[in-house]
Write a protein that holds these residues in place. Structure first.
Motif, short mmCIF file in Angstrom:
data_model
loop_
_atom_site.label_atom_id
_atom_site.label_comp_id
_atom_site.label_asym_id
_atom_site.label_seq_id
_atom_site.Cartn_x
_atom_site.Cartn_y
_atom_site.Cartn_z
N ASN A 35 0.84 -1.20 0.00
CA ASN A 35 0.00 0.00 0.00
C ASN A 35 0.87 1.25 0.00
OD1 ASN A 35 -2.34 1.52 0.09
ND2 ASN A 35 -2.58 1.36 2.30
N ALA B 53 -0.50 9.12 0.94
CA ALA B 53 0.11 10.46 0.97
C ALA B 53 0.05 11.00 2.39
CB ALA B 53 -0.64 11.39 0.02
N LYS C 37 1.20 14.56 4.18
CA LYS C 37 1.89 15.86 4.17
C LYS C 37 2.48 16.19 5.53
CE LYS C 37 -2.46 18.34 4.89
NZ LYS C 37 -3.51 19.07 4.21
N TRP C 38 1.96 15.54 6.59
CA TRP C 38 2.50 15.76 7.94
C TRP C 38 3.66 14.80 8.18
CZ3 TRP C 38 -3.20 15.92 9.75
CH2 TRP C 38 -3.69 17.21 9.58
N SER D 257 2.20 11.96 10.97
CA SER D 257 0.90 12.04 11.65
C SER D 257 -0.14 11.38 10.76
CB SER D 257 0.53 13.50 11.90
OG SER D 257 1.50 14.12 12.71
N GLY E 156 -4.06 9.61 10.41
CA GLY E 156 -5.39 9.35 10.95
C GLY E 156 -5.51 7.87 11.28
N LYS F 118 -6.68 4.91 8.88
CA LYS F 118 -5.96 4.58 7.63
C LYS F 118 -5.50 3.13 7.60
CE LYS F 118 -6.19 9.04 7.20
NZ LYS F 118 -7.16 9.71 6.39
N THR G 139 -2.90 2.20 6.29
CA THR G 139 -1.46 2.30 6.56
C THR G 139 -1.15 2.10 8.04
OG1 THR G 139 -1.18 3.77 4.67
CG2 THR G 139 0.52 3.90 6.39
N TYR H 215 -7.51 7.45 -2.22
CA TYR H 215 -8.14 6.12 -2.15
C TYR H 215 -7.63 5.36 -0.93
CZ TYR H 215 -9.30 7.21 -6.98
OH TYR H 215 -9.77 7.83 -8.12
N GLY I 39 -6.36 1.95 0.81
CA GLY I 39 -5.68 0.71 0.44
C GLY I 39 -6.49 -0.53 0.77
N LYS J 80 -3.77 0.71 -4.87
CA LYS J 80 -3.12 1.95 -5.33
C LYS J 80 -1.76 1.69 -5.98
CE LYS J 80 -4.13 3.85 -1.16
NZ LYS J 80 -4.09 4.84 -0.07
C1 LIG Z 1 -1.56 15.64 -0.55
C2 LIG Z 1 -2.19 14.79 0.55
C3 LIG Z 1 -1.62 14.78 1.81
C4 LIG Z 1 -2.19 14.02 2.86
N1 LIG Z 1 -1.60 14.03 4.10
C5 LIG Z 1 -2.13 13.29 5.10
C6 LIG Z 1 -1.51 13.29 6.41
O1 LIG Z 1 -0.53 13.98 6.67
N2 LIG Z 1 -2.07 12.49 7.36
C7 LIG Z 1 -3.18 11.71 7.13
O2 LIG Z 1 -3.63 11.00 8.05
N3 LIG Z 1 -3.79 11.70 5.90
C8 LIG Z 1 -3.28 12.46 4.90
N4 LIG Z 1 -3.86 12.46 3.64
C9 LIG Z 1 -5.01 11.56 3.42
C10 LIG Z 1 -4.58 10.09 3.21
O3 LIG Z 1 -3.51 9.99 2.30
C11 LIG Z 1 -5.81 9.30 2.69
O4 LIG Z 1 -6.79 9.25 3.71
C12 LIG Z 1 -5.47 7.90 2.19
O5 LIG Z 1 -6.62 7.40 1.52
C13 LIG Z 1 -5.09 6.92 3.29
O6 LIG Z 1 -4.72 5.71 2.67
P1 LIG Z 1 -4.80 4.28 3.37
O7 LIG Z 1 -6.15 4.14 4.03
O8 LIG Z 1 -4.61 3.32 2.23
O9 LIG Z 1 -3.68 4.18 4.38
C14 LIG Z 1 -3.34 13.24 2.61
C15 LIG Z 1 -3.93 13.25 1.33
C16 LIG Z 1 -3.35 14.03 0.31
C17 LIG Z 1 -3.99 14.04 -1.07
#
Ligand SMILES: Cc1cc2nc3c(=O)[nH]c(=O)nc-3n(C[C@H](O)[C@H](O)[C@H](O)COP(=O)(O)O)c2cc1C
Length: 128
Positions: free
Chosen positions: A29, A32, A34-35, A49, A51, A54, A56, A85, A87, A92
């Motif tokens: 998986n 993204a 940004k934190w 950081s 959520g 996720k 992940t 999206y 995972g 992805k």
């Molecule tokens: C540019 C960008 C930055 C993001 N940064 C974060 C972040 O810092 N922390 C977070 O929890 N989610 C962040 N997200 C949202 C997750 O990447 C998104 O919820 C993702 O679907 C999680 O994937 P997963 O469920 O497969 O782990 C970001 C999304 C984008 C488009």
């Protein structure tokens, strides 16, 4: 400066996007994040950081490892796929490969690493 939660202005306040790669029961998986911050030289520590919902997070808790790949300027589409999206319900890695993005096998962890990223680091959790 105030950056109210969920406001469009706050969504634009992105610094550098980390692409967090992991491996788990749903397969490889990428997400993204940004934190993503460098917080210590010695020991070398990076804070991410995430959520708690996720996929992940589940992968990292299970495997105790993850890849941190700093998104390069030509990987913004990959960042959108990884960030839009889940995972748990969407492959992805497979979708991004079909678009031409490439991965390579890590040395010390099972998670794939993003080829052509600005920086690749194979990580183990230090503290949650
Ligand atoms: C540019 C960008 C930055 C993001 N940064 C974060 C972040 O810092 N922390 C977070 O929890 N989610 C962040 N997200 C949202 C997750 O990447 C998104 O919820 C993702 O679907 C999680 O994937 P997963 O469920 O497969 O782990 C970001 C999304 C984008 C488009």
């Amino acid at each position: 400066m105030g950056l109210p939660w969920i406001e469009p202005i706050s969504q634009k306040f992105v610094t550098q996007v980390g692409l967090i790669t992991s491996d788990g029961i749903d397969g490889p998986n990428i997400m993204a994040c940004k934190w993503t911050h460098h917080i210590s030289y010695n020991p070398g520590l990076i804070a991410i950081s995430l959520g708690l919902s996720k996929a992940t997070v589940k992968n990292i808790r299970n495997t105790k490892e993850f890849g941190m790949n700093l998104c390069s300027t030509d990987q913004s589409i990959l960042s959108s796929i990884a960030g839009e999206y889940r995972g748990s319900s969407y492959d992805k890695i497979g979708a991004s490969k079909e678009l031409g993005f490439e991965y390579y096998k890590a040395n010390k962890i099972k998670a794939l690493m993003v080829k052509g990223a600005s920086l690749n680091i194979e990580c183990r959790p230090f503290q949650e």
